[in-house]
Design a protein around this motif. Structure first.
Motif, PDB file in Angstrom:
ATOM      1  N   SER A  68       0.845  -1.175  -0.026  1.00  7.86           N
ATOM      2  CA  SER A  68       0.044   0.130   0.027  1.00  7.86           C
ATOM      3  C   SER A  68       0.812   1.299   0.077  1.00  7.86           C
ATOM      4  N   PRO A  69       0.439   2.309  -0.340  1.00  9.37           N
ATOM      5  CA  PRO A  69       1.410   3.383  -0.671  1.00  9.37           C
ATOM      6  C   PRO A  69       2.008   3.942   0.900  1.00  9.37           C
ATOM      7  N   THR A  70       1.355   3.614   1.856  1.00  7.47           N
ATOM      8  CA  THR A  70       2.066   3.973   3.372  1.00  7.47           C
ATOM      9  C   THR A  70       2.866   3.191   3.607  1.00  7.47           C
ATOM     10  N   ALA A  71       2.639   1.686   3.626  1.00  7.67           N
ATOM     11  CA  ALA A  71       3.661   0.630   3.797  1.00  7.67           C
ATOM     12  C   ALA A  71       4.826   0.658   2.939  1.00  7.67           C
ATOM     13  N   GLN A  72       4.572   1.214   1.738  1.00  7.23           N
ATOM     14  CA  GLN A  72       5.687   1.254   0.814  1.00  7.23           C
ATOM     15  C   GLN A  72       6.658   2.597   1.352  1.00  7.23           C
ATOM     16  N   LEU A  73       5.929   3.577   1.870  1.00  5.41           N
ATOM     17  CA  LEU A  73       6.824   4.582   2.102  1.00  5.41           C
ATOM     18  C   LEU A  73       7.622   4.384   3.584  1.00  5.41           C
ATOM     19  N   ILE A  74       6.744   3.671   4.248  1.00  5.94           N
ATOM     20  CA  ILE A  74       7.646   3.330   5.506  1.00  5.94           C
ATOM     21  C   ILE A  74       8.609   2.442   5.164  1.00  5.94           C
ATOM     22  N   ARG A  75       8.273   1.342   4.244  1.00  5.58           N
ATOM     23  CA  ARG A  75       9.478   0.375   3.879  1.00  5.58           C
ATOM     24  C   ARG A  75      10.919   1.074   3.221  1.00  5.58           C
ATOM     25  N   ASN A  76      10.313   1.907   2.419  1.00  7.43           N
ATOM     26  CA  ASN A  76      11.701   2.832   1.902  1.00  7.43           C
ATOM     27  C   ASN A  76      12.553   3.468   2.963  1.00  7.43           C
ATOM     28  N   GLN A  77      12.011   4.067   4.033  1.00  7.62           N
ATOM     29  CA  GLN A  77      12.558   4.624   5.299  1.00  7.62           C
ATOM     30  C   GLN A  77      13.297   3.759   6.074  1.00  7.62           C
ATOM     31  N   ILE A  78      12.752   2.559   6.309  1.00  9.41           N
ATOM     32  CA  ILE A  78      13.498   1.416   7.102  1.00  9.41           C
ATOM     33  C   ILE A  78      14.639   0.781   6.173  1.00  9.41           C
ATOM     34  N   ASN A  79      14.274   0.615   4.930  1.00 11.42           N
ATOM     35  CA  ASN A  79      15.387   0.183   3.902  1.00 11.42           C
ATOM     36  C   ASN A  79      16.716   1.101   4.183  1.00 11.42           C
ATOM     37  N   GLN A  80      16.343   2.316   3.925  1.00 12.78           N
ATOM     38  CA  GLN A  80      17.237   3.434   3.834  1.00 12.78           C
ATOM     39  C   GLN A  80      18.009   3.590   5.230  1.00 12.78           C
ATOM     40  N   TYR A  81      17.577   3.354   6.418  1.00 12.30           N
ATOM     41  CA  TYR A  81      17.855   3.728   7.728  1.00 12.30           C
ATOM     42  C   TYR A  81      18.972   2.622   8.057  1.00 12.30           C
ATOM     43  N   THR A  82      18.047   1.285   7.571  1.00 11.27           N
ATOM     44  CA  THR A  82      18.991  -0.019   8.026  1.00 11.27           C
ATOM     45  C   THR A  82      20.148  -0.554   6.852  1.00 11.27           C
ATOM     46  N   GLY A  83      19.817   0.055   5.630  1.00  9.64           N
ATOM     47  CA  GLY A  83      20.929  -0.536   4.842  1.00  9.64           C
ATOM     48  C   GLY A  83      20.472  -1.785   4.290  1.00  9.64           C
ATOM     49  N   TRP A  84      19.263  -2.363   4.561  1.00  8.57           N
ATOM     50  CA  TRP A  84      18.796  -3.895   4.303  1.00  8.57           C
ATOM     51  C   TRP A  84      17.595  -3.650   3.177  1.00  8.57           C
ATOM     52  N   TYR A  85      17.505  -4.494   2.330  1.00  7.58           N
ATOM     53  CA  TYR A  85      16.191  -4.552   1.460  1.00  7.58           C
ATOM     54  C   TYR A  85      15.151  -5.624   1.841  1.00  7.58           C
ATOM     55  N   PHE A  86      14.477  -4.888   2.549  1.00  2.00           N
ATOM     56  CA  PHE A  86      13.285  -5.953   3.109  1.00  2.00           C
ATOM     57  C   PHE A  86      12.102  -5.929   1.904  1.00  2.00           C
ATOM     58  N   ASN A  87      11.946  -7.284   1.694  1.00  2.00           N
ATOM     59  CA  ASN A  87      10.945  -7.600   0.499  1.00  2.00           C
ATOM     60  C   ASN A  87       9.496  -8.073   0.923  1.00  2.00           C
ATOM     61  N   SER A  88       9.356  -8.127   2.226  1.00  2.00           N
ATOM     62  CA  SER A  88       8.167  -8.717   2.718  1.00  2.00           C
ATOM     63  C   SER A  88       7.669  -8.046   4.056  1.00  2.00           C
ATOM     64  N   LEU A  89       6.573  -7.967   4.363  1.00  2.29           N
ATOM     65  CA  LEU A  89       5.804  -7.469   5.533  1.00  2.29           C
ATOM     66  C   LEU A  89       4.789  -8.047   6.028  1.00  2.29           C
ATOM     67  N   LEU A  90       4.618  -8.212   7.407  1.00  2.00           N
ATOM     68  CA  LEU A  90       3.479  -8.944   8.123  1.00  2.00           C
ATOM     69  C   LEU A  90       3.088  -7.736   8.903  1.00  2.00           C
ATOM     70  N   LEU A  91       1.816  -7.273   8.796  1.00  2.00           N
ATOM     71  CA  LEU A  91       1.047  -6.395   9.641  1.00  2.00           C
ATOM     72  C   LEU A  91       0.316  -6.824  10.727  1.00  2.00           C
ATOM     73  N   ASN A  92       0.467  -6.973  11.724  1.00  2.00           N
ATOM     74  CA  ASN A  92      -0.433  -7.142  12.974  1.00  2.00           C
ATOM     75  C   ASN A  92      -1.472  -6.105  13.473  1.00  2.00           C
ATOM     76  N   HIS A  93      -2.681  -6.386  13.469  1.00  2.00           N
ATOM     77  CA  HIS A  93      -3.357  -5.175  14.033  1.00  2.00           C
ATOM     78  C   HIS A  93      -4.051  -5.901  15.436  1.00  2.00           C
ATOM     79  N   TYR A  94      -3.706  -5.455  16.676  1.00  2.00           N
ATOM     80  CA  TYR A  94      -4.389  -5.693  17.873  1.00  2.00           C
ATOM     81  C   TYR A  94      -5.273  -4.772  18.207  1.00  2.00           C
ATOM     82  N   ARG A  95      -6.550  -5.217  18.144  1.00  2.00           N
ATOM     83  CA  ARG A  95      -7.926  -4.261  18.384  1.00  2.00           C
ATOM     84  C   ARG A  95      -7.818  -3.692  19.714  1.00  2.00           C
TER      85      ARG A  95
END
Ligand SMILES: O=C(O)CCC(=O)C(=O)O
Length: 199
Positions: free
Chosen positions: A82-109
């Motif tokens: 999704s646009p926001t997940a992609q934006l966050i992934r880009n920031q985390i990739n840039q910050y950590t130097g890793w290329y994360f290609n997969s994401l699990l989102l958990n929603h605890y209500r």
């Protein structure tokens, strides 16, 4: 680009790096609302002794094409970023130097939603890579305990709004982690774990 906090705490066992307030509360709140709205949430069920049980949380997988994998015996439906997940992934990739290609989102209500002890040690994952975990919303406690035969003391990390936690190798090979219920919590929480799936 956000200005993430550079301050982190290092925990030698189970190999964690924790950035409290990695993003400021306004950014964390806005990411929370966008992700809650954009993500196609599902409530998965598992079968135990022939009986089906709903998992106590909502989940969603997003990944690059070809980077889905089985998780806790569930074949995951992989959604596009999704646009926001992609934006966050880009920031985390840039910050950590890793290329994360997969994401699990958990929603605890609320505090009744939880996750049992487990390790993210599936064979499809690149075991040289860390798992990057971003928490948004209500504070919750992530608990760690050593796997059988591993020396170490159980411990907990309190994860607040905007915190980043890197679980470095060999955390998943040697430790279990879980998020217990906390019944007095009435507010929701999102957790994003970015992973590297080997291709
Ligand atoms: O919600 C959390 O902080 C933990 C999530 C988790 O254990 C996982 O995604 O494997």
């Amino acid at each position: 680009m956000i200005q993430p906090s550079e301050h982190f705490e290092e925990i030698k066992a189970p190999f964690l790096r924790h950035w409290p307030g990695w993003v400021d509360p306004a950014t964390a709140n806005s990411w929370f609302s966008e992700l809650e709205r954009e993500s196609p949430w599902k409530q998965e069920s598992i079968t135990l002794f022939g009986k089906s049980h709903l998992l106590p949380r909502l989940t969603c997988w997003m990944a690059d094409p070809g980077c889905g994998y089985r998780y806790s015996g569930l074949e995951n439906i992989v959604e596009p970023w999704s646009p926001t997940a992609q934006l966050i992934r880009n920031q985390i990739n840039q910050y950590t130097g890793w290329y994360f290609n997969s994401l699990l989102l958990n929603h605890y209500r609320n505090g009744k939603d939880a996750m049992g002890f487990h390790a993210d040690d599936e064979p499809e994952l690149d075991h040289q890579a860390p798992i990057a975990s971003l928490s948004l919303g209500a504070s919750r406690t992530l608990r760690f305990k050593p796997k059988r035969g591993v020396q170490g003391e159980s411990m907990s990390v309190e994860l607040g709004n905007g915190d980043l936690l890197l679980m470095d190798p060999p955390t998943q090979q040697e430790w279990l982690h879980g998020l217990p219920r906390r019944l007095r919590v009435t507010e929701p929480r999102l957790n994003l774990t970015f992973r590297v799936v080997s291709r």
